[in-house]
Design a protein around this motif. Structure first.
Motif, mmCIF file in Angstrom:
data_model
loop_
_atom_site.group_PDB
_atom_site.id
_atom_site.type_symbol
_atom_site.label_atom_id
_atom_site.label_comp_id
_atom_site.label_asym_id
_atom_site.label_seq_id
_atom_site.Cartn_x
_atom_site.Cartn_y
_atom_site.Cartn_z
ATOM 1 N N ASP A 575 -6.319 8.970 -1.264
ATOM 2 C CA ASP A 575 -4.994 8.778 -1.871
ATOM 3 C C ASP A 575 -4.827 7.274 -2.108
ATOM 4 O O ASP A 575 -4.368 6.539 -1.237
ATOM 5 N N LEU A 576 -5.205 6.832 -3.297
ATOM 6 C CA LEU A 576 -5.221 5.394 -3.578
ATOM 7 C C LEU A 576 -3.964 4.916 -4.289
ATOM 8 O O LEU A 576 -3.805 3.713 -4.534
ATOM 9 N N ASN A 577 -3.093 5.828 -4.676
ATOM 10 C CA ASN A 577 -1.786 5.451 -5.222
ATOM 11 C C ASN A 577 -1.916 4.502 -6.424
ATOM 12 O O ASN A 577 -1.106 3.589 -6.591
ATOM 13 N N ASN A 578 -2.955 4.731 -7.242
ATOM 14 C CA ASN A 578 -3.171 3.897 -8.445
ATOM 15 C C ASN A 578 -3.205 2.401 -8.120
ATOM 16 O O ASN A 578 -2.768 1.568 -8.920
ATOM 17 N N VAL A 579 -3.725 2.068 -6.944
ATOM 18 C CA VAL A 579 -3.674 0.672 -6.509
ATOM 19 C C VAL A 579 -4.423 -0.259 -7.456
ATOM 20 O O VAL A 579 -3.964 -1.380 -7.731
ATOM 21 N N PHE A 580 -5.530 0.194 -8.009
ATOM 22 C CA PHE A 580 -6.322 -0.700 -8.863
ATOM 23 C C PHE A 580 -5.662 -0.915 -10.220
ATOM 24 O O PHE A 580 -5.715 -2.013 -10.781
#
Length: 642
Positions: A575-580
């Motif tokens: 679950d990277l939460n659109n970090v990039f």
């Protein structure tokens, strides 16, 4: 293939003559300079110069005589450290001096870290009583001490082989054997073969893996300024074919034959022929392109960076397609090695490039990974990137290969950027999850094994901005907690950072506090140096239970310095939460999410106040000036009326 003038070589050679007392050092030098023998020679001669036309290479030589007495050891060491080559003498009529060559002098040179070619010279050959085979005597010594270039015996009294001594010493400097040829295996060294392969490929214009007569003649004219006669071409190919049948085929001279020919030159003592070819194409003694041969990129400000031009990217796409033999859109290790076989070595075999991109399960590179590696190399080392472009066949100037980005300070004022490659610094305390975040950019699976990061590491990948339909290259640079102080000791260290993130373990109160301290340190540095950048907090390990006041404390930190609320991620649960995408978006808007301390706000307010004051003073002065001018005009009209 005759020799000729060689570009890029030294303009002078300094040769230091050493050896035991009374071995004939001074007589050797005097005989070489005057071409006569004198019995009255000073114990130590002053520096002696042999003019440029003394030998065919047209490079002058300075010969330094030395004393072997104990009181002069300091001076001797100084001279040796300035030497380009060493002539080490023994007396042919004194066997003990020959033994001292291997028992003392060669070890002494190593102790002093004198890493230059050594020529062993037996003087007073006319006085030798006992006959022996020099090659047999010196062979084991030369195997032990690879710095020995050659051995020769001479006689100053009979003027026997005197010029040859310094010719061999000069030749060892101008045309060293060690970089090209392995004496033990009697074969070309790998880096030499790679350089010669590049040259072969440049002349294989029809790309049939052979040099036909016309291509071979072009090579000869380029390197030696003289064409080969038809009979000479036939003769060259016959020599190769007799020794190595696969060196010639119906199309012409193959790469195998081309390499064999150069090995043959070296074996026959014509190493200058191979060096002439290599120098013509810009190679240094280390078999890399010389700085003067590279089209150096323009100088840049600290907050500018280099990116590949669209022309260079299209070239690399073509190279990728050419070397993708099975057309599976992946370059396997063997195909990558073939691609870089005309470079000194693969530039990506070591850090920071080795593990910086996403690879296939078998270690291959997709086109995206391939271009990402080039983007990273161009960002970190544009000269290396440019050199490797040339090694693999790019034949244009620096301006066509590299773009210099606009200064970040200007981007911030204009509230936009034109960059395609963004560098993000990743800060955070130990065990915060920095490395796991880096690996997630490459799509690598999460691992519970904790390996502390002891040095900076990079990863790079393409990030798609779906909303805008654009692709940007994101470079993450992990800064170990222990390395932050050293990084910030360089006042320009933050200039290259487009956006910074501060990662903390969301289940640890200490981790948040330490991340906020690092954020404050970086913010202060940016304000003091003028290299502020967007900053974001990343709450890692969101799958773990956070402590009770975590949300409140993190929000307060962000609000206090004026940046967005933390981005919560869980690499373990993917679950990277659109970090990039959020990182890229922050870099694309360099005026937003820039933290400010109270001191920074005060400085900003003070500057604005001063600016307004100056404007007020300027307007007041202008008003007074206009008023004065109007009064003078009125007074002038009144006077004229009266």
């Amino acid at each position: 293939m005759p020799g000729g003038p060689i570009p890029g070589v030294r303009t002078s050679v300094r040769i230091v003559v050493v050896g035991d007392r009374a071995t004939g050092k001074s007589s050797l030098i005097a005989a070489a300079a005057s071409e006569t023998f004198s019995r009255e020679v000073p114990p130590v001669l002053p520096p002696t110069r042999l003019p440029a036309d003394f030998y065919p290479d047209n490079v002058p030589i300075t010969i330094i005589d030395t004393s072997s007495s104990l009181e002069n050891r300091g001076r001797l060491a100084e001279e040796l450290k300035r030497a380009d080559a060493v002539v080490l003498t023994y007396a042919c009529d004194q066997p003990t001096t020959l033994n001292r060559i291997s028992s003392f002098w060669l070890y002494e040179l190593r102790r002093l870290e004198v890493r230059v070619p050594v020529v062993i010279v037996g003087c007073k050959l006319d006085r030798r009583d006992e006959e022996y085979n020099l090659n047999i005597v010196m062979a084991p010594i030369m195997r032990q001490f690879r710095e020995i270039e050659t051995c020769i015996e001479c006689s100053a009294a009979n003027l026997l082989q005197i010029p040859e001594v310094f010719y061999y010493a000069q030749k060892a400097v101008l045309h060293p054997t060690a970089p090209l040829f392995d004496q033990e295996t009697q074969a070309l060294k790998p880096r030499c073969m790679r350089a010669l392969k590049r040259i072969f490929v440049l002349f294989d214009l029809d790309m049939d893996s052979a040099l036909n007569d016309e291509e071979l003649n072009e090579f000869q004219v380029k390197c030696f300024n003289a064409p080969l006669q038809p009979a000479e071409i036939v003769g060259v190919k016959r020599v190769v074919q007799d020794k190595l049948p696969q060196g010639v085929n119906e199309l012409g001279l193959t790469l195998t034959g081309f390499l064999f020919l150069h090995a043959l030159f070296i074996e026959r003592g014509r190493i200058e022929t191979t060096w002439t070819v290599l120098r013509k194409f810009g190679y240094s003694n280390e078999l890399r392109l010389r700085d003067d041969y590279l089209p150096m990129p323009l100088k840049k400000a600290p907050d500018q960076s280099f990116q590949l031009t669209s022309e260079a990217v299209e070239f690399l796409k073509g190279v990728f397609s050419t070397f993708d033999d099975n057309k599976d859109d992946v370059l396997r290790n063997a195909e990558l090695e073939d691609l870089f076989s005309t470079a000194p070595e693969s530039p990506w075999d070591e850090a920071p490039y080795k593990d910086a991109v996403q690879r296939t399960p078998l270690g291959g590179l997709s086109l995206s990974g391939f271009l990402s590696e080039w983007a990273l190399m161009t960002l970190l080392d544009p000269v290396k990137s440019l050199a490797n472009l040339i090694y693999i066949g790019y034949n244009c100037n620096a301006a066509s290969a590299l773009n210099i980005t606009r200064r970040r300070s200007i981007d911030r004022k204009r509230q936009q950027t034109e960059r395609d490659v963004f560098q993000c610094f990743v800060f955070g305390p130990k065990k915060a999850g920095k490395s796991a975040l880096l690996m997630s950019l490459l799509g690598r699976p999460f691992s519970d094994n904790y390996v502390p990061t002891t040095s900076e590491q990079y990863v790079v990948n393409v990030v798609e901005q779906h909303a805008q339909g654009k692709k940007k290259t994101l470079v993450l640079r992990e800064i170990p907690e222990d390395g932050v102080k050293k990084l910030l000791s360089n006042k320009e260290s933050l200039a290259v950072c487009d956006v910074a993130i501060f990662v903390y373990d969301s289940s640890s109160k200490y981790s948040l506090r330490r991340a906020s301290e690092l954020l404050l340190d970086v913010t202060k540095q940016g304000e003091e140096t003028g290299f502020s950048m967007p900053c974001l907090l990343v709450a890692a390990k969101h799958d773990l239970d956070s402590y009770p006041t975590a949300m409140e404390e993190s929000a307060k930190i962000c609000q206090g310095i004026g940046i967005d609320e933390p981005i919560h991620v869980s690499v373990k649960e993917r679950d990277l939460n659109n970090v990039f995408s959020k990182l890229v978006n922050a870099a694309e808007n360099p005026h937003l999410s820039v933290p400010e301390t109270d001191a920074g706000r005060n400085r900003k307010w003070y500057r604005q106040l001063i600016s307004r004051s100056l404007i007020f003073v300027s307007v007041g002065a202008a008003t007074a000036f206009v008023g004065m001018a109007a009064y003078r005009a009125y007074a002038a009209r009144k006077n004229s009326a009266s």
